[in-house]
Write a protein that holds these residues in place. Structure first.
Motif, PDB file in Angstrom:
ATOM      1  N   GLN A  38       2.605   3.046  -2.107  1.00 38.65           N
ATOM      2  CA  GLN A  38       2.438   4.102  -3.112  1.00 38.65           C
ATOM      3  C   GLN A  38       0.979   4.317  -3.511  1.00 38.65           C
ATOM      4  OE1 GLN A  38       5.238   5.736  -3.943  1.00 38.65           O
ATOM      5  NE2 GLN A  38       6.375   4.334  -2.621  1.00 38.65           N
ATOM      6  N   ASP A  59      -7.023   4.095  -4.838  1.00 43.61           N
ATOM      7  CA  ASP A  59      -6.429   2.794  -5.202  1.00 43.61           C
ATOM      8  C   ASP A  59      -6.768   1.738  -4.150  1.00 43.61           C
ATOM      9  OD1 ASP A  59      -5.195   3.923  -7.429  1.00 43.61           O
ATOM     10  OD2 ASP A  59      -3.341   4.375  -6.343  1.00 43.61           O
ATOM     11  N   THR A 103       0.824  -1.212   0.000  1.00 41.15           N
ATOM     12  CA  THR A 103       0.000   0.000   0.000  1.00 41.15           C
ATOM     13  C   THR A 103       0.860   1.265   0.000  1.00 41.15           C
ATOM     14  OG1 THR A 103      -0.110   0.060   2.424  1.00 41.15           O
ATOM     15  CG2 THR A 103      -1.826  -1.193   1.289  1.00 41.15           C
ATOM     16  N   THR A 161      -2.923   5.531  -3.509  1.00 43.20           N
ATOM     17  CA  THR A 161      -3.816   6.603  -3.050  1.00 43.20           C
ATOM     18  C   THR A 161      -5.007   5.950  -2.344  1.00 43.20           C
ATOM     19  OG1 THR A 161      -5.139   6.549  -5.068  1.00 43.20           O
ATOM     20  CG2 THR A 161      -3.204   8.007  -5.067  1.00 43.20           C
ATOM     21  N   THR A 162      -5.801   6.770  -1.677  1.00 38.97           N
ATOM     22  CA  THR A 162      -7.010   6.262  -1.023  1.00 38.97           C
ATOM     23  C   THR A 162      -7.929   5.601  -2.055  1.00 38.97           C
ATOM     24  OG1 THR A 162      -6.867   7.952   0.687  1.00 38.97           O
ATOM     25  CG2 THR A 162      -9.016   6.930   0.372  1.00 38.97           C
TER      26      THR A 162
END
Length: 380
Positions: free
Chosen positions: A261, A266, A259, A263-264
């Motif tokens: 790299q 993703d 997790t 984003t929320t």
């Protein structure tokens, strides 16, 4: 203001809404999901409150009526509360308590006053996947999310939370600086290398950090709510964390991947994939189970038989088509009485099944394995 009189419920079914000696005011509200629609939701709620007042005052004296409304009157003007409602919300109010659920499925607006909580709006929300916490864990930091079905909401952690390894271990840090590099040498996901090759100490730091995170999440989130904890991490980190964890709520469901790299959005996408796979698998198993059940262990639209079986604890699984209605009621002896009541029979049936540890599913017409709109698998 939100926390003053009302308690948010996360588990279902739960004792708070399965009491039989209580009068419940149940208010269901399908929220406008847009953040700018806070005011619209408050207006919707105000209109439902007016309807609730009329219904209660028809049945009870003014003092009793006010006792109910007093429990939730503060919610109407609590802008912060309405900002945090995404899809829908159901309120359950008694003379002494008020509870609410935030749901991740659309529901119909409505007000019901009855000697049982009106639980039908909750079924679809909880039938395959309960609420959960999602722990996004890297070797040196973590984030935490509330999970409702396939929807995630990040939990803002306080300043004293052990959000990264350095903050958590401070002077106890032994392994020197860490950097993460993948196999082609670029920074980011992958293998961990200590600059001074103290891989043993690096592992000790990571283990100590995981212990701190485990204890923190358990004490502040898992223990107070009782929610399952789902971990999202690289396979090796999942393995290390599971060996160290003392959290009894750590779930067998896992989301594998880095997790670091992401984003929320993703993380939301990845979690949704896993949740949707679980829902699909559980639905298929349900249909298979129904189709394999022999006729003597199945009931369909036989209202009297269903009513009696529900009281006697014979129903293992109840399947109901969405918006299915039966006019009438079930008395305390399990007798079905035809009548003008629209919502009572199905809600009473559902309550009886839940109280005897049965499962209830509300399905779209196309998803029903039976063509009668209501069906039950009996216990062998």
């Amino acid at each position: 203001m939100e926390g003053e009189n009302m308690k948010e419920l996360f588990a279902f079914p739960t004792d708070e809404i399965l009491q039989t000696d209580e009068v419940y005011l149940s208010i269901s509200l399908n929220a406008q999901a847009n953040a700018f629609e806070t005011e619209a939701n408050q207006i919707q709620f105000q209109n439902l409150l007016k309807e609730a007042k009329e219904k209660i005052c028809d049945l009870y004296d003014e003092k009793t009526c006010e006792t109910f409304l007093e429990q939730i009157k503060g919610v109407r003007d609590d802008t912060n509360f309405w900002r945090r409602i995404s899809d829908s919300v159901v309120f359950y109010v008694t003379k002494t308590d008020a509870y609410f659920y935030r749901l991740s499925v659309p529901i119909d607006n409505g007000v019901v006053i009855s000697n049982q909580a009106y639980v039908l709006p909750l079924i679809a929300n909880f039938q395959y996947v309960s609420y959960y916490h999602l722990l996004c864990l890297n070797h040196d930091k973590f984030r935490l999310f509330n999970g409702r079905g396939a929807q995630l909401q990040e939990i803002p952690l306080p300043d004293d939370a052990p959000t990264d390894l350095e903050k958590a271990l401070g002077e106890e840090l032994t392994g020197g600086e860490l950097n993460a590099a993948d196999y082609n040498g670029s920074a980011g996901q992958g293998m961990f290398h200590g600059h001074n090759e103290k891989s043993n100490e690096v592992q000790i730091d990571q283990d100590n950090y995981f212990r701190v995170v485990d204890k923190y999440v358990f004490e502040h989130y898992s223990k107070p709510t009782g929610l399952p904890l789902v971990i999202f991490a690289l396979p090796e980190n999942i393995s290390d964390f599971e060996k160290l964890s003392k959290n009894p709520h750590l779930d067998e469901t896992k989301v594998e991947g880095s997790t670091a790299q992401l984003t929320t959005a993703d993380i939301q996408d990845k979690a949704s994939e896993v949740v949707n796979e679980i829902i699909d698998r559980r639905y298929k198993a349900l249909v298979e189970r129904f189709n394999e059940t022999t006729p003597e262990y199945r009931l369909e639209a036989q209202y009297s038989d269903l009513a009696m079986a529900s009281i006697q604890g014979q129903i293992e699984t109840l399947l109901i088509e969405d918006h299915y209605q039966v006019n009438g009621t079930i008395d305390e002896n399990g007798q079905y009485h035809e009548g003008a009541e629209i919502n009572a029979y199905v809600n009473q049936l559902v309550q009886n099944v839940l109280k005897t540890n049965g499962k209830v599913y509300v399905l779209e017409t196309a998803s029903m394995p039976s063509d009668t709109g209501i069906a039950a698998i009996l216990r062998f």
